[in-house]
Scaffold this active site. Structure first.
Site, mmCIF file in Angstrom:
data_model
loop_
_atom_site.group_PDB
_atom_site.id
_atom_site.type_symbol
_atom_site.label_atom_id
_atom_site.label_comp_id
_atom_site.label_asym_id
_atom_site.label_seq_id
_atom_site.Cartn_x
_atom_site.Cartn_y
_atom_site.Cartn_z
ATOM 1 C CE1 TYR A 158 -3.451 -5.758 0.125
ATOM 2 C CE2 TYR A 158 -5.581 -6.283 -0.868
ATOM 3 C CZ TYR A 158 -4.251 -5.909 -0.995
ATOM 4 O OH TYR A 158 -3.722 -5.679 -2.248
ATOM 5 C CB SER A 215 -6.411 -3.199 -3.728
ATOM 6 O OG SER A 215 -6.991 -4.471 -4.019
#
Length: 253
Positions: free
Chosen positions: A147, A134
């Site tokens: 995350y 990501s």
């Protein structure tokens, strides 16, 4: 070209399943939500194999992978797209369990997803393993420690794996999505620049996979942002990002 996809019941995994099924590929679809998984499989052209398995259950994941291999023969492409996201704060002790689950799902399960396929890919000197990182893993984001750390770990792990398998002609592709319109991003209470539809993402990701790209950011505009983020000195990045909008914690949704 059989394709094995984890996290296939929704989001990026479902979009990739739709794309590859439309291309006539035979799919192994794995996710923990059986009802959604079966609905997806029923909506796709062709005959596919469905595995209602939690990716954090390593033994069950391996059993599903071996069953798919036995049914279709050599599995050309494995896409570890299962992932979860939530805001986390270190001072909130209840968030430790959330942190752990994010790392387990996003990082450890990526490894578990690849393990059953590596030996045969090496023996055949063919195949592609795909990890989903990501843009959020390029630099640490406030309120998203778990995350950001998990996606940075996926990118670095896939880079190590790429170097290990390169002499065996096995490709390892890292896809770093920006903002893609899925259930995961629906929880974000802030503007998301260059927001892309999931099916458009899948088309671009499949092209990168077919081209054995080592690392690609989708959409490309977020690739420019990622490059700038990498180049910023810490003092400037800190000043710009300290007040960045934050992902909601699970208790805040």
């Amino acid at each position: 070209m059989p394709v094995f996809i984890t996290g296939a019941s929704s989001g990026l995994g479902a979009a990739l399943a739709r794309h590859y099924a439309a291309q006539g590929q035979t799919l192994g679809l794995l996710a923990r939500r059986a009802d959604r998984l079966h609905r997806l499989a029923a909506s796709l052209p062709g005959q596919h194999h469905v595995y209602a398995v939690d990716v954090c259950d390593r033994d069950a994941l391996h059993a599903a992978a071996h069953h798919f291999q036995a049914q279709v023969g050599f599995v050309d492409t494995v896409i570890a797209s299962a992932g979860i996201s939530a805001g986390t704060l270190t001072e909130c002790e209840d968030d430790f369990a959330v942190f752990s689950s994010i790392m387990q799902t996003n990082v450890n399960a990526t490894v578990s997803s690849f393990e059953p396929f590596v030996a045969e890919m090496k023996a055949r000197q063919a195949g592609t393993l795909v990890g989903i990182a990501s843009v959020a893993g390029v630099r640490g984001l406030p309120g998203a420690g778990a995350y950001s750390a998990s996606k940075a770990a996926v990118a670095t792990y896939c880079e190590s794996l790429r170097l290990e398998l390169k002499p065996h002609k096995v490709s390892v592709v890292t896809i770093a999505p920006g903002y893609i319109k899925t259930e995961m991003t629906a929880h974000n209470p802030y503007a998301m620049p260059f927001l892309m539809e999931a099916d458009a993402f899948a088309r671009r990701a499949a092209k990168a996979i077919a081209g054995a790209r080592s690392y690609v950011v989708i959409p490309w505009q977020m690739g420019v942002v990622a490059k700038v983020m990498r180049l910023l000195p810490d003092w400037l990045y800190d000043r710009l990002a300290v007040n960045a909008p934050r992902k909601p914690r699970r208790s805040e949704r």
